[in-house]
Design an enzyme around this catalytic site. Structure first.
Site, mmCIF file in Angstrom:
data_model
loop_
_atom_site.group_PDB
_atom_site.id
_atom_site.type_symbol
_atom_site.label_atom_id
_atom_site.label_comp_id
_atom_site.label_asym_id
_atom_site.label_seq_id
_atom_site.Cartn_x
_atom_site.Cartn_y
_atom_site.Cartn_z
ATOM 1 N N HIS A 121 -6.349 -7.374 0.167
ATOM 2 C CA HIS A 121 -6.502 -5.959 -0.192
ATOM 3 C C HIS A 121 -5.787 -5.687 -1.521
ATOM 4 O O HIS A 121 -4.747 -6.284 -1.795
ATOM 5 C CB HIS A 121 -5.886 -5.077 0.901
ATOM 6 C CG HIS A 121 -6.480 -5.283 2.254
ATOM 7 N ND1 HIS A 121 -5.895 -6.110 3.195
ATOM 8 C CD2 HIS A 121 -7.610 -4.790 2.818
ATOM 9 C CE1 HIS A 121 -6.653 -6.121 4.293
ATOM 10 N NE2 HIS A 121 -7.687 -5.331 4.093
ATOM 11 N N ASP A 131 -4.580 -12.470 4.474
ATOM 12 C CA ASP A 131 -5.814 -11.944 5.064
ATOM 13 C C ASP A 131 -7.059 -12.304 4.253
ATOM 14 O O ASP A 131 -8.160 -11.903 4.605
ATOM 15 C CB ASP A 131 -5.709 -10.424 5.290
ATOM 16 C CG ASP A 131 -4.930 -9.708 4.200
ATOM 17 O OD1 ASP A 131 -4.707 -10.310 3.127
ATOM 18 O OD2 ASP A 131 -4.551 -8.538 4.419
ATOM 19 N N HIS A 178 0.817 -1.232 0.000
ATOM 20 C CA HIS A 178 0.000 0.000 0.000
ATOM 21 C C HIS A 178 0.844 1.272 0.000
ATOM 22 O O HIS A 178 0.302 2.368 -0.183
ATOM 23 C CB HIS A 178 -0.918 0.037 1.223
ATOM 24 C CG HIS A 178 -1.926 -1.062 1.280
ATOM 25 N ND1 HIS A 178 -2.763 -1.364 0.232
ATOM 26 C CD2 HIS A 178 -2.228 -1.961 2.265
ATOM 27 C CE1 HIS A 178 -3.537 -2.386 0.572
ATOM 28 N NE2 HIS A 178 -3.222 -2.771 1.795
ATOM 29 N N ASP A 185 -2.748 -10.909 -1.564
ATOM 30 C CA ASP A 185 -3.280 -10.295 -0.353
ATOM 31 C C ASP A 185 -4.741 -9.915 -0.633
ATOM 32 O O ASP A 185 -5.089 -9.576 -1.759
ATOM 33 C CB ASP A 185 -2.458 -9.040 -0.016
ATOM 34 C CG ASP A 185 -2.811 -8.430 1.326
ATOM 35 O OD1 ASP A 185 -2.049 -8.653 2.292
ATOM 36 O OD2 ASP A 185 -3.848 -7.726 1.423
HETATM 37 ZN ZN ZN Z 1 -4.017 -7.006 3.259
#
Ligand code: ZN
Length: 356
Positions: free
Chosen positions: A174, A259, A135, A172
């Site tokens: 996200h 996650d 990120h 991931d």
């Molecule tokens: Zn994540």
């Protein structure tokens, strides 16, 4: 020369990155991106005698390698924030005094991994550090991340190792918004991301396919909340692996977050330990047939038991792809509708994925 060594990169500074340090605030909650994540991974791996992986200490990244992605002014600002005791960089990104060193080693581990893989000193590897990276925008810390470790490593592979085709798979839960942005206009890095949508950070729609020369080289595969092994593994087997065969990467890097696991508190997907094993196996078998080494870079994963088991599953898949792929899902299991739609969509740039 085909090396059969497997390497696990780590560094003690990863544990000194203290996200519980909130100067001026009461320590009322445990930050999910906590040092015990790495202890959980270490416990799970040591219980399996490290699966034959050799543990290697990660060096700090060279500043010049880091600044190929993150401008010096931003790097210096993170250094200053940590040197002055740390605190919140945004609502959920926290640093402590030792976080800058930890971040240098997290990026350095990913870069060292690239060298080990390309030099034939490792046929598969995993860089297990904190803070995570995908990120962190070039000039903005975000979502627990300071430097985009995998982007720094991929850029290094292009600049210093003169590769022409690097594939990054981000599993991931996200969206890897920074990696997506850094390589948006590049046709040398194929970035493929499977992520839950809607979810933080809100980027990564299917119609974001890159720009300019890089059009078609950004592959976003959003999945709805509740998606489990069937969806995730099908996207790997029927979209990501065919993409890899078409692109013929010289190196494959995985933004390995955990996650999407059904136990994870930060998202709503239902991937199991077995699902991560199947994803790693399918990818690794493809890499083996393409003679492309594969390396994982730890991103998220906040359910400690699931995190440890899933990293074990990944390393098993990376180190025994051929044996494992023979026992993978039955071929008649078919293509999940979401994977079929993705193939139809991507055939515009990757005709190999179209219907025959
Ligand atoms: Zn994540």
């Amino acid at each position: 020369m085909l090396a059969m060594a497997y390497v696990f990169l780590e560094h003690p500074t990863s544990i000194e990155h203290d996200t519980a340090a909130h100067p001026g605030q009461a320590a009322i909650t445990i930050h999910p991106e906590q040092p015990s994540r790495l202890a959980a991974i270490e416990r799970a791996l040591s219980a399996g005698d490290w699966l034959g992986f050799e543990r290697v200490l990660a060096p700090a990244v060279d500043r010049s390698v880091l600044t190929a992605v993150h401008p010096e002014r931003y790097v210096a600002s993170i250094e200053r924030a940590c040197a002055s005791g740390g605190g919140h960089l945004d609502v959920d990104t926290v640093v402590s005094e030792r976080s800058f060193d930890a971040a240098l080693h997290a990026a350095g581990g990913a870069v060292r991994m690239v060298d080990l893989l390309l030099d034939g000193d490792a046929s598969a590897a995993f860089s297990s550090h904190r803070p995570p990276g995908h990120h962190a925008l070039p000039s903005e810390a975000m979502g627990f991340c300071l430097f985009n470790n995998i982007a720094v490593a991929a850029q290094y592979a292009l600049d210093a190792r003169h590769l022409e085709r690097v594939m990054i798979l981000d599993w991931d839960v996200h969206h890897g918004n920074s990696t997506n942005q850094v390589f948006h206009a590049s046709n040398q890095v194929l970035f493929a991301s499977i992520h839950q949508s809607p979810l933080f950070p809100g980027t990564g729609p299917a119609d974001d396919v890159g720009e300019g020369e890089g059009t078609g080289f950004t592959v976003n595969l959003p999945v709805p909340p509740g998606s489990g092994d069937e969806v995730w593994v099908s996207l790997i087997e029927h979209v990501v692996v065919p993409l890899a065969r078409a692109f013929e990467p010289q190196l494959v890097l995985v933004s390995a977050g955990y996650d999407a696991h059904r136990d994870d508190p930060l998202a709503d997907c239902n991937v199991t330990d077995h699902g991560f094993a199947a994803m790693a196996q399918a990818l690794s078998a493809a890499c083996e047939s393409l003679a492309a080494p594969v390396g994982g870079v730890l991103e998220g994963g906040y359910a400690l038991g699931a995190l440890g088991r899933s990293v074990v599953a990944t390393l098993q898949g990376f180190s025994a792809p051929a044996a494992a792929s023979a026992s993978a899902r039955a071929p008649e299991a078919g293509v999940a509708p979401i994977a079929r739609q993705a193939r139809d969509r991507l055939a515009e740039w990757w005709p190999q994925l179209g219907r025959r």
